[in-house]
Design an enzyme around this catalytic site. Structure first.
Site, PDB file in Angstrom:
ATOM      1  N   PRO A 105     -58.725  -1.243 -63.200  1.00 53.13           N
ATOM      2  CA  PRO A 105     -57.867  -2.353 -63.661  1.00 53.13           C
ATOM      3  C   PRO A 105     -58.165  -3.653 -62.923  1.00 53.13           C
ATOM      4  CG  PRO A 105     -56.659  -0.804 -62.267  1.00 53.13           C
ATOM      5  CD  PRO A 105     -57.977  -0.173 -62.564  1.00 53.13           C
ATOM      6  N   SER A 136     -54.067  -3.962 -65.873  1.00 55.53           N
ATOM      7  CA  SER A 136     -53.419  -4.446 -64.657  1.00 55.53           C
ATOM      8  C   SER A 136     -52.003  -4.928 -64.930  1.00 55.53           C
ATOM      9  CB  SER A 136     -54.264  -5.599 -64.098  1.00 55.53           C
ATOM     10  OG  SER A 136     -53.576  -6.309 -63.108  1.00 55.53           O
ATOM     11  N   THR A 154     -51.150   0.424 -56.833  1.00 57.11           N
ATOM     12  CA  THR A 154     -52.058  -0.213 -55.871  1.00 57.11           C
ATOM     13  C   THR A 154     -51.307  -0.418 -54.561  1.00 57.11           C
ATOM     14  OG1 THR A 154     -53.303  -1.275 -57.621  1.00 57.11           O
ATOM     15  CG2 THR A 154     -53.466  -2.270 -55.455  1.00 57.11           C
ATOM     16  N   ARG A 159     -66.317  -5.512 -60.954  1.00 50.64           N
ATOM     17  CA  ARG A 159     -67.190  -6.632 -61.357  1.00 50.64           C
ATOM     18  C   ARG A 159     -68.314  -6.164 -62.271  1.00 50.64           C
ATOM     19  NH1 ARG A 159     -65.989  -7.104 -55.954  1.00 50.64           N
ATOM     20  NH2 ARG A 159     -64.925  -9.002 -55.245  1.00 50.64           N
ATOM     21  N   ARG A 170     -58.604 -15.422 -49.723  1.00 48.97           N
ATOM     22  CA  ARG A 170     -59.782 -15.711 -50.559  1.00 48.97           C
ATOM     23  C   ARG A 170     -60.134 -17.186 -50.421  1.00 48.97           C
ATOM     24  NH1 ARG A 170     -57.821 -11.986 -55.157  1.00 48.97           N
ATOM     25  NH2 ARG A 170     -57.186 -10.210 -53.890  1.00 48.97           N
ATOM     26  N   SER A 230     -60.531   2.730 -51.903  1.00 49.89           N
ATOM     27  CA  SER A 230     -60.870   1.400 -52.409  1.00 49.89           C
ATOM     28  C   SER A 230     -60.460   0.358 -51.390  1.00 49.89           C
ATOM     29  CB  SER A 230     -60.102   1.157 -53.724  1.00 49.89           C
ATOM     30  OG  SER A 230     -60.253  -0.178 -54.160  1.00 49.89           O
ATOM     31  N   GLY A 254     -65.816   0.295 -55.556  1.00 46.74           N
ATOM     32  CA  GLY A 254     -66.282  -0.752 -54.643  1.00 46.74           C
ATOM     33  C   GLY A 254     -67.797  -0.812 -54.571  1.00 46.74           C
ATOM     34  N   ALA A 258     -57.205  -8.101 -63.047  1.00 48.17           N
ATOM     35  CA  ALA A 258     -56.267  -9.108 -63.536  1.00 48.17           C
ATOM     36  C   ALA A 258     -56.952 -10.139 -64.448  1.00 48.17           C
ATOM     37  CB  ALA A 258     -55.653  -9.830 -62.334  1.00 48.17           C
ATOM     38  N   HIS A 317     -60.354  -2.749 -52.709  1.00 49.55           N
ATOM     39  CA  HIS A 317     -60.039  -3.792 -53.700  1.00 49.55           C
ATOM     40  C   HIS A 317     -61.247  -4.723 -53.888  1.00 49.55           C
ATOM     41  CE1 HIS A 317     -56.057  -5.164 -55.487  1.00 49.55           C
ATOM     42  NE2 HIS A 317     -56.872  -6.078 -55.952  1.00 49.55           N
ATOM     43  N   TYR A 355     -47.709  -2.621 -59.419  1.00 52.79           N
ATOM     44  CA  TYR A 355     -47.331  -3.086 -58.079  1.00 52.79           C
ATOM     45  C   TYR A 355     -45.864  -2.744 -57.878  1.00 52.79           C
ATOM     46  CZ  TYR A 355     -51.665  -5.838 -57.756  1.00 52.79           C
ATOM     47  OH  TYR A 355     -52.972  -6.223 -57.684  1.00 52.79           O
ATOM     48  N   LYS A 376     -54.032   3.804 -55.415  1.00 51.35           N
ATOM     49  CA  LYS A 376     -55.296   3.054 -55.335  1.00 51.35           C
ATOM     50  C   LYS A 376     -55.288   2.219 -54.057  1.00 51.35           C
ATOM     51  CE  LYS A 376     -57.967  -0.374 -57.970  1.00 51.35           C
ATOM     52  NZ  LYS A 376     -57.808  -1.626 -57.251  1.00 51.35           N
TER      53      LYS A 376
HETATM   54  C1  LIG Z   1     -61.404 -10.389 -60.566  1.00 49.70           C
HETATM   55  C2  LIG Z   1     -60.788  -9.121 -60.059  1.00 49.70           C
HETATM   56  C3  LIG Z   1     -59.451  -8.851 -60.318  1.00 49.70           C
HETATM   57  C4  LIG Z   1     -58.859  -7.673 -59.867  1.00 49.70           C
HETATM   58  N1  LIG Z   1     -57.565  -7.406 -60.186  1.00 49.70           N
HETATM   59  C5  LIG Z   1     -56.986  -6.252 -59.756  1.00 49.70           C
HETATM   60  C6  LIG Z   1     -55.638  -5.958 -60.090  1.00 49.70           C
HETATM   61  O1  LIG Z   1     -54.959  -6.713 -60.776  1.00 49.70           O
HETATM   62  N2  LIG Z   1     -55.117  -4.801 -59.609  1.00 49.70           N
HETATM   63  C7  LIG Z   1     -55.845  -3.920 -58.845  1.00 49.70           C
HETATM   64  O2  LIG Z   1     -55.340  -2.888 -58.423  1.00 49.70           O
HETATM   65  N3  LIG Z   1     -57.136  -4.179 -58.545  1.00 49.70           N
HETATM   66  C8  LIG Z   1     -57.716  -5.305 -58.973  1.00 49.70           C
HETATM   67  N4  LIG Z   1     -59.035  -5.564 -58.674  1.00 49.70           N
HETATM   68  C9  LIG Z   1     -59.817  -4.550 -57.921  1.00 49.70           C
HETATM   69  C10 LIG Z   1     -60.550  -3.588 -58.865  1.00 49.70           C
HETATM   70  O3  LIG Z   1     -59.661  -2.759 -59.558  1.00 49.70           O
HETATM   71  C11 LIG Z   1     -61.532  -2.689 -58.087  1.00 49.70           C
HETATM   72  O4  LIG Z   1     -60.851  -2.028 -57.057  1.00 49.70           O
HETATM   73  C12 LIG Z   1     -62.710  -3.486 -57.501  1.00 49.70           C
HETATM   74  O5  LIG Z   1     -63.105  -4.509 -58.365  1.00 49.70           O
HETATM   75  C13 LIG Z   1     -63.887  -2.567 -57.228  1.00 49.70           C
HETATM   76  O6  LIG Z   1     -64.929  -3.282 -56.654  1.00 49.70           O
HETATM   77  P1  LIG Z   1     -66.180  -3.830 -57.490  1.00 49.70           P
HETATM   78  O7  LIG Z   1     -65.721  -5.081 -58.160  1.00 49.70           O
HETATM   79  O8  LIG Z   1     -67.207  -4.086 -56.436  1.00 49.70           O
HETATM   80  O9  LIG Z   1     -66.578  -2.748 -58.466  1.00 49.70           O
HETATM   81  C14 LIG Z   1     -59.632  -6.745 -59.106  1.00 49.70           C
HETATM   82  C15 LIG Z   1     -60.982  -7.020 -58.857  1.00 49.70           C
HETATM   83  C16 LIG Z   1     -61.561  -8.187 -59.329  1.00 49.70           C
HETATM   84  C17 LIG Z   1     -63.024  -8.433 -59.046  1.00 49.70           C
END
Ligand SMILES: Cc1cc2nc3c(=O)[nH]c(=O)nc-3n(C[C@H](O)[C@H](O)[C@H](O)COP(=O)(O)O)c2cc1C
Length: 381
Positions: free
Chosen positions: A80, A109, A158, A333, A167, A276, A310, A82, A278, A132, A254
């Site tokens: 998931p 999300s 999460t 990503r 950030r 994770s 990740g 955002a 995140h 959340y 998560k």
């Molecule tokens: C732009 C963006 C938004 C994200 N939004 C959420 C979110 O709303 N909730 C959440 O649990 N994780 C969020 N994540 C984390 C992802 O679910 C995931 O854990 C993470 O992207 C994994 O790493 P990777 O991008 O290297 O694959 C977000 C990640 C990115 C890059």
């Protein structure tokens, strides 16, 4: 640059960078503090090598897995994330459709821009609701009930975002929801008129999971205020245990990283944990999930489904994680850049490339099922 020029993660990332205004690209691409954890996430896969077996009759390969009771045609899923309609007007709709086509799980999300209900109608694939924990317990119950009514299969809480990560790229550009761009940020938008036309000629920005409860889309509540004012930093294991009891299906945490927490997740009845950080966006300096995976699998892998995310960019990354004992792997990503680059065809192309890479990798490893992967296939340097 065209979609047919994209053969791997870096190509999609480059194409997304060309299409997106700088502040949006950096919101996706960026991470916390010095982005050390973000870099390590992908580098961690290079700390070990695959040891293939040959001559094993690999004509047919079955890469399906069952995780938290959900059958996935491929051992990875769309984690998931955002704000997807900000990246491309199709947003979560594209990801839900592509996941359905490839028979894999996808997450919506709490900060998603398409409703749980609509995503459910689009896709019959297993659907995750990323949740959340709010101060208002009534709100938590109402949101869980809504997910239940929709037919969401997996609840994913999460737990690594008790406060927002630092950030700095977003601070520099002024990226926030609602937009609070500084002059440099505005200039970046002006440089990408095609994105602006696409964005402003489609339906307006909404956060349907929250709009009923919080006036986010209307602009009175920013996402950072949502985190500080509505989410509950005093959340404890007892609170989560209550939620697990209330949810009738698989419940997953998560953002678990320590053995102690993994054991507690088992004790309170979770079906899965996602190792994770995140995507490096929260606690910089925290360990990469892949580095931490064996320790967690050894401690609880026989009692709970251990998943990781990740830094995953290649089929061989997935195969390494599965060899260590992960039941499935999440990507973020990896599908977001293709979404931003080209919408649904972009996400489909990325999923197909990963599928092909896993299939090829399994054949070259001498495996016909995921169950045949083990630590015997791996050596750390
Ligand atoms: C732009 C963006 C938004 C994200 N939004 C959420 C979110 O709303 N909730 C959440 O649990 N994780 C969020 N994540 C984390 C992802 O679910 C995931 O854990 C993470 O992207 C994994 O790493 P990777 O991008 O290297 O694959 C977000 C990640 C990115 C890059």
């Amino acid at each position: 640059m065209r979609l047919s020029d994209c053969h791997n993660f870096s190509d999609f990332r480059r194409m997304a960078q060309r299409r997106l205004p700088g502040p949006i690209f950096n919101y996706i691409d960026g991470a916390a503090d010095d982005e050390v954890t973000y870099r390590r996430n992908t580098e961690s896969f290079e700390s070990c090598d695959l040891v293939p077996n040959v001559l094993r009759g690999v004509g047919e390969v079955d890469m399906s897995v069952t995780v938290m009771g959900q059958k996935l045609a491929m051992p990875f899923y769309c984690s998931p994330t955002a704000l997807q309609r900000l990246f491309h007007h199709q947003g979560e709709r594209a990801v839900a459709r592509a996941s359905a086509k490839y028979g894999t799980m996808f997450g919506v999300s709490s900060l998603g821009t398409v409703s749980l209900e609509e995503a459910r109608k689009i896709s019959s694939s297993p659907q995750v609701y990323q949740f959340y924990f709010h101060r208002d317990r009534g709100l938590n119950r109402a949101m869980m009930q809504r997910a239940r009514d929709v037919g969401v299969e997996v609840m994913m809480l999460t737990v690594d975002s008790i406060t927002g990560g630092n950030r700095e790229r977003d601070k520099r550009t002024g990226f926030a929801i609602p937009f609070k761009l500084n002059l440099a940020g505005m200039l970046q938008f002006a440089l990408k008129p095609a994105w602006a036309i696409n964005y402003f000629t489609h339906e307006g920005f909404k956060l349907p999971q929250l709009d009923e409860h919080v006036d986010m889309g209307g602009g009175t509540m920013s996402i950072s205020r949502y985190f500080t004012e509505m989410l509950d930093p005093s959340m404890t294991w007892d609170d989560v245990a209550d939620m697990v009891r209330q949810w009738p299906g698989p419940f997953c945490l998560k953002g678990i990283m320590s053995v102690e927490d993994a054991k507690r997740a088992v004790e309170i009845g979770c079906s899965g944990i996602v190792l994770s950080n995140h995507g490096g966006r929260q606690l910089d300096g925290s360990r990469a999930a892949f580095d931490q995976l064996a320790e967690i699998v050894d401690a609880v892998g026989d009692r709970i489904d251990v998943i990781m995310d990740g830094g995953v960019q290649r089929g061989t990354h997935v195969l390494k994680a599965l060899s260590l004992g992960a039941k499935a792997v999440g990507v973020g990503r990896y599908y977001l850049f293709p979404l931003a680059a080209a919408g649904q065809p972009g996400v489909e192309r990325a999923l197909e490339q990963m599928r092909v890479e896993i299939e090829r990798g399994m054949k070259l490893m001498g495996c016909t099922t995921i169950g045949q992967l083990s630590r015997e296939n791996l050596r750390f340097r």
